[in-house]
Scaffold this motif. Structure first.
Motif, PDB file in Angstrom:
ATOM      1  N   ASN A  39       0.786  -1.164  -0.106  1.00  0.00           N
ATOM      2  CA  ASN A  39      -0.065   0.075  -0.157  1.00  0.00           C
ATOM      3  C   ASN A  39       0.806   1.227  -0.013  1.00  0.00           C
ATOM      4  OD1 ASN A  39       0.938   0.017   2.737  1.00  0.00           O
ATOM      5  ND2 ASN A  39      -0.991  -0.180   3.584  1.00  0.00           N
ATOM      6  N   GLY A  40       2.237   1.288  -0.111  1.00  0.00           N
ATOM      7  CA  GLY A  40       3.255   2.281  -0.331  1.00  0.00           C
ATOM      8  C   GLY A  40       3.435   2.615   1.150  1.00  0.00           C
ATOM      9  N   LYS A  41       3.213   2.143   2.234  1.00  0.00           N
ATOM     10  CA  LYS A  41       3.809   2.430   3.546  1.00  0.00           C
ATOM     11  C   LYS A  41       5.166   1.701   3.502  1.00  0.00           C
ATOM     12  CE  LYS A  41      -0.352   3.554   5.830  1.00  0.00           C
ATOM     13  NZ  LYS A  41      -1.325   3.285   6.857  1.00  0.00           N
ATOM     14  N   TYR A  42       5.891   2.309   4.727  1.00  0.00           N
ATOM     15  CA  TYR A  42       7.234   1.470   4.929  1.00  0.00           C
ATOM     16  C   TYR A  42       7.029   0.796   6.398  1.00  0.00           C
ATOM     17  CZ  TYR A  42       8.880   4.508   1.270  1.00  0.00           C
ATOM     18  OH  TYR A  42       8.828   4.983   0.102  1.00  0.00           O
ATOM     19  N   LYS A  52      13.278  -9.483  30.917  1.00  0.00           N
ATOM     20  CA  LYS A  52      12.886  -9.593  32.014  1.00  0.00           C
ATOM     21  C   LYS A  52      12.022 -11.208  32.204  1.00  0.00           C
ATOM     22  CE  LYS A  52      12.126  -5.280  34.113  1.00  0.00           C
ATOM     23  NZ  LYS A  52      12.521  -5.184  35.469  1.00  0.00           N
ATOM     24  N   ILE A  53      11.314 -11.375  31.024  1.00  0.00           N
ATOM     25  CA  ILE A  53      10.538 -12.879  30.946  1.00  0.00           C
ATOM     26  C   ILE A  53      11.200 -13.704  29.904  1.00  0.00           C
ATOM     27  CG2 ILE A  53       8.392 -11.568  31.240  1.00  0.00           C
ATOM     28  CD1 ILE A  53       7.958 -11.592  28.303  1.00  0.00           C
ATOM     29  N   GLY A  54      12.555 -13.393  29.482  1.00  0.00           N
ATOM     30  CA  GLY A  54      13.310 -14.364  28.512  1.00  0.00           C
ATOM     31  C   GLY A  54      12.686 -14.968  27.280  1.00  0.00           C
ATOM     32  N   GLU A  55      11.947 -14.079  26.889  1.00  0.00           N
ATOM     33  CA  GLU A  55      11.328 -14.162  25.425  1.00  0.00           C
ATOM     34  C   GLU A  55      11.975 -13.443  24.337  1.00  0.00           C
ATOM     35  OE1 GLU A  55       6.697 -15.384  26.382  1.00  0.00           O
ATOM     36  OE2 GLU A  55       7.170 -13.654  25.328  1.00  0.00           O
ATOM     37  N   TYR A  56      12.118 -14.146  23.246  1.00  0.00           N
ATOM     38  CA  TYR A  56      12.508 -13.304  21.711  1.00  0.00           C
ATOM     39  C   TYR A  56      11.124 -12.881  21.037  1.00  0.00           C
ATOM     40  CZ  TYR A  56      15.426 -12.801  17.683  1.00  0.00           C
ATOM     41  OH  TYR A  56      15.911 -12.069  16.650  1.00  0.00           O
ATOM     42  N   ARG A  57      11.267 -11.617  20.923  1.00  0.00           N
ATOM     43  CA  ARG A  57       9.965 -11.128  20.521  1.00  0.00           C
ATOM     44  C   ARG A  57      10.233 -10.236  18.965  1.00  0.00           C
ATOM     45  NH1 ARG A  57       6.089  -9.057  25.255  1.00  0.00           N
ATOM     46  NH2 ARG A  57       5.735 -11.116  26.117  1.00  0.00           N
ATOM     47  N   GLU A  58       9.225 -10.053  18.529  1.00  0.00           N
ATOM     48  CA  GLU A  58       9.310  -9.217  17.339  1.00  0.00           C
ATOM     49  C   GLU A  58       8.069  -8.328  17.358  1.00  0.00           C
ATOM     50  OE1 GLU A  58       8.314  -9.972  12.188  1.00  0.00           O
ATOM     51  OE2 GLU A  58       9.406 -11.415  13.688  1.00  0.00           O
ATOM     52  N   ALA A  59       8.408  -7.028  16.896  1.00  0.00           N
ATOM     53  CA  ALA A  59       7.431  -5.904  16.572  1.00  0.00           C
ATOM     54  C   ALA A  59       7.692  -5.181  15.380  1.00  0.00           C
ATOM     55  CB  ALA A  59       7.741  -4.777  17.879  1.00  0.00           C
ATOM     56  N   TYR A  60       6.765  -4.108  14.953  1.00  0.00           N
ATOM     57  CA  TYR A  60       7.061  -3.607  13.699  1.00  0.00           C
ATOM     58  C   TYR A  60       6.330  -2.061  14.037  1.00  0.00           C
ATOM     59  CZ  TYR A  60       2.276  -4.799  12.514  1.00  0.00           C
ATOM     60  OH  TYR A  60       0.788  -5.088  12.403  1.00  0.00           O
ATOM     61  N   VAL A  61       6.728  -1.270  13.134  1.00  0.00           N
ATOM     62  CA  VAL A  61       6.260   0.185  13.031  1.00  0.00           C
ATOM     63  C   VAL A  61       6.049   0.363  11.783  1.00  0.00           C
ATOM     64  CG1 VAL A  61       6.541   2.523  13.971  1.00  0.00           C
ATOM     65  CG2 VAL A  61       7.538   0.672  15.136  1.00  0.00           C
ATOM     66  N   ASP A  62       4.767   0.914  11.319  1.00  0.00           N
ATOM     67  CA  ASP A  62       4.488   1.354   9.950  1.00  0.00           C
ATOM     68  C   ASP A  62       4.599   2.975   9.733  1.00  0.00           C
ATOM     69  OD1 ASP A  62       3.775  -1.087   9.056  1.00  0.00           O
ATOM     70  OD2 ASP A  62       1.868  -1.060   9.344  1.00  0.00           O
ATOM     71  N   PHE A  63       5.148   3.408   8.632  1.00  0.00           N
ATOM     72  CA  PHE A  63       5.176   4.970   8.377  1.00  0.00           C
ATOM     73  C   PHE A  63       4.787   5.164   7.154  1.00  0.00           C
ATOM     74  CE2 PHE A  63       8.814   3.629  11.236  1.00  0.00           C
ATOM     75  CZ  PHE A  63       8.708   4.654  12.062  1.00  0.00           C
ATOM     76  N   GLU A  64       4.429   6.402   6.802  1.00  0.00           N
ATOM     77  CA  GLU A  64       4.012   6.860   5.568  1.00  0.00           C
ATOM     78  C   GLU A  64       5.141   7.613   4.943  1.00  0.00           C
ATOM     79  OE1 GLU A  64       0.306   8.783   5.336  1.00  0.00           O
ATOM     80  OE2 GLU A  64      -0.909   7.300   6.474  1.00  0.00           O
ATOM     81  N   SER A  65       5.991   8.186   5.719  1.00  0.00           N
ATOM     82  CA  SER A  65       7.030   8.909   5.229  1.00  0.00           C
ATOM     83  C   SER A  65       8.340   7.876   5.058  1.00  0.00           C
ATOM     84  CB  SER A  65       7.534  10.115   6.304  1.00  0.00           C
ATOM     85  OG  SER A  65       8.570  10.536   5.878  1.00  0.00           O
ATOM     86  N   LYS A  66       8.810   7.873   3.896  1.00  0.00           N
ATOM     87  CA  LYS A  66      10.270   7.202   3.677  1.00  0.00           C
ATOM     88  C   LYS A  66      11.334   7.704   4.561  1.00  0.00           C
ATOM     89  CE  LYS A  66      13.307   5.746   0.051  1.00  0.00           C
ATOM     90  NZ  LYS A  66      13.772   5.729  -1.187  1.00  0.00           N
ATOM     91  N   LYS A  67      11.284   9.034   4.742  1.00  0.00           N
ATOM     92  CA  LYS A  67      12.598   9.721   5.371  1.00  0.00           C
ATOM     93  C   LYS A  67      12.339   9.447   6.839  1.00  0.00           C
ATOM     94  CE  LYS A  67      14.361  14.082   6.509  1.00  0.00           C
ATOM     95  NZ  LYS A  67      14.164  15.566   6.678  1.00  0.00           N
ATOM     96  N   GLU A  68      11.231   9.289   7.371  1.00  0.00           N
ATOM     97  CA  GLU A  68      11.035   8.818   8.949  1.00  0.00           C
ATOM     98  C   GLU A  68      11.381   7.542   9.320  1.00  0.00           C
ATOM     99  OE1 GLU A  68       7.678   9.603  12.741  1.00  0.00           O
ATOM    100  OE2 GLU A  68       7.048   9.854  10.467  1.00  0.00           O
ATOM    101  N   ALA A  69      10.927   6.598   8.203  1.00  0.00           N
ATOM    102  CA  ALA A  69      11.428   5.293   8.256  1.00  0.00           C
ATOM    103  C   ALA A  69      12.837   5.028   8.372  1.00  0.00           C
ATOM    104  CB  ALA A  69      10.413   4.430   7.193  1.00  0.00           C
ATOM    105  N   GLN A  74      17.871   3.677  11.123  1.00  0.00           N
ATOM    106  CA  GLN A  74      19.225   3.659  11.226  1.00  0.00           C
ATOM    107  C   GLN A  74      19.410   3.931  12.790  1.00  0.00           C
ATOM    108  OE1 GLN A  74      19.648   7.120   8.988  1.00  0.00           O
ATOM    109  NE2 GLN A  74      20.621   5.875   7.240  1.00  0.00           N
ATOM    110  N   LYS A  75      18.677   4.594  13.473  1.00  0.00           N
ATOM    111  CA  LYS A  75      18.831   4.757  14.885  1.00  0.00           C
ATOM    112  C   LYS A  75      18.882   3.170  15.755  1.00  0.00           C
ATOM    113  CE  LYS A  75      16.776   8.989  16.112  1.00  0.00           C
ATOM    114  NZ  LYS A  75      15.671   9.878  16.820  1.00  0.00           N
TER     115      LYS A  75
END
Length: 102
Positions: A39-42, A52-69, A74-75
């Protein structure tokens, strides 16, 4: 009996005050990737370990701006800590000049 009740109430009161500080610790990404969605998002994908709980997890963040993503990617790739909530809660901690004794 009153003394025991006083200690129990004091313990509960102190634990309620301290408990928000327990979850205020940040996470550091083990693996980070960025992708373009259909859909054009990043999307920045983050894999991290919750120690603390000993788990390997996965998360994600969606952005509309390529620069912000790219900025967030990079951070995280350079080792910044992130916190749950607003995506602006990604930052680098100041490294101490010398070790702190106990």
């Amino acid at each position: 009996m009153r003394t025991i009740l006083f200690y129990i109430i004091s313990f509960l009161f102190i634990s309620i005050i301290i408990s928000p500080k327990i979850y205020a610790e940040g996470f550091s990404a083990n693996w980070v990737d960025i992708m373009i969605l259909h859909n054009g998002k990043y999307r920045v994908i983050i894999k991290y370990t919750n120690l603390k709980i000993g788990e390997y997890r996965e998360a994600y963040v969606d952005f509309e701006s390529k620069k912000e993503a790219i900025e967030v990617f990079q951070k995280l790739a350079l080792g910044a800590d992130f916190y749950w909530g607003d995506r602006k809660t990604i930052h680098f901690h100041k490294t101490p000049d010398k070790p702190n004794p106990y």
